[in-house]
Design a protein around this motif. Structure first.
Motif: not given
Length: 335
Positions: A125-139, A264-269
């Motif tokens: 749940n910490f790893q899925c913290y919403a405020e950090s998910l954009h950074e996950v996509c960037v990485m 997954v779809p966000i990173c694919t795009q």
């Protein structure tokens, strides 16, 4: 010998003597955790509190077998005199924080100052913290263009799941894991495939499923409805509110059944956009192939990045944990 030179030499000798003198041994505090996946999370937290007087060693609960898990951690720590002085237990809360003593395990975890819990369901749940998910996509994609307002999406998802989640917790508080079990709640709140052209459509489907189950429970157990609502007000004091529900739901379900369905779809795009940009800017086919190969080699699997995500340190649950560790160490020094 001039006085100033003699003073400088004396000072140098003293400094050298201090360096050679044996230092006071650092106190070792063993932290038992549930599994391999938990080691990095707890090490990140506990490392903040290490200094010249103490250090933490994060370990699995058994040095004589491969046995792991929350039950093993608690069994190995609750009946030892070392607990609190040189040994602590670090576990996922699961539902034990929300149960507030309704079960034996919940009572032990919530009342023992040397057992530290995540408060939210688990480290996922910490790893899925919403405020950090954009950074996950960037990485994962090396593309910083926002595709979807992920915090807003997770808030809306949480608001939809919240009233049904209260019913799920209610039955567990009654020690009833059969009437409305967690796997059935997860089935009601799992996302279908997400289309980025209309990402909120999948939330409409969840809202419909949740609404149908809510109506069924209220019809079958009308006497419980006011009690569930009263419990909701109580749990607000534990951080569970409509906007934060996803932090208290089963961690694997949130990661696999919700967040990964988004990422997954966000990173694919994002990858497709970067590849199209490379194709557009390349001067010739060889440059295109070389640049594309370099970009592909620099990408990372988004699920791996999500599991390595540590950009949750401003999350209130993490702040609660930090305060617990700080208080434990301060009280230990005062003894």
């Amino acid at each position: 010998m001039p006085t100033s030179l003699r003073q400088n030499l004396t000072s140098s000798y003293l400094d050298a003597a201090r360096k050679l003198a044996p230092r006071k041994r650092r106190r070792r505090i063993v932290a038992y955790v549930e599994s391999y996946d938990d080691v990095a999370f707890w090490r990140t937290l506990l490392a903040e509190f290490e200094d010249d007087t103490r250090y933490f060693q994060v370990m699995l609960p058994s040095s004589t077998s491969l046995a792991k898990g929350k039950k093993m951690v608690l069994m190995n720590t609750l009946n030892t005199e070392e607990l609190g002085h040189s040994l602590i237990a670090c576990v996922d809360s699961d539902y034990d924080f929300l149960l507030q003593g309704a079960t034996r395990t919940s009572r032990k975890i919530n009342r023992n100052p040397y057992i530290f819990q995540t408060y939210g369901y688990a480290i996922e749940n910490f790893q899925c913290y919403a405020e950090s998910l954009h950074e996950v996509c960037v990485m994962a994609t090396l593309n910083d263009r926002p595709v979807l307002d992920l915090p807003a999406f997770m808030r809306r998802y949480s608001q939809i799941a919240y009233p049904l989640f209260l019913w799920n917790v209610w039955f567990y508080r009654q020690r009833d894991t059969e009437t409305f079990p967690m796997h059935e709640f997860n089935a009601c709140t799992r996302l279908s495939d997400v289309s980025l052209k209309n990402p909120y459509r999948c939330l409409d489907e969840v809202r419909e499923t949740v609404g149908a189950k809510l109506a069924e429970l209220r019809e079958l157990y009308p006497q419980c409805t006011p009690r569930v609502e009263a419990m909701g007000k109580e749990l607000a004091g534990l951080g569970l509110e409509p906007n934060t529900t996803y932090l208290y739901m089963q961690g694997h379900h949130i990661m696999d059944g919700v967040v990964m369905k988004l990422l997954v779809p966000i990173c694919t795009q994002l990858r497709r956009e970067r590849e199209q940009e490379i194709k557009r800017l390349a001067g010739h086919s060889e440059q295109f192939r070389n640049e594309l190969t370099g970009y592909e080699n620099s990408q990372t699997n988004v699920q791996l990045m999500l599991r390595k995500n540590s950009n949750y340190k401003d999350l209130f649950l993490y702040q609660w944990l930090r305060e617990d560790i700080r208080r434990f160490l301060e009280e230990g020094e005062a003894l």
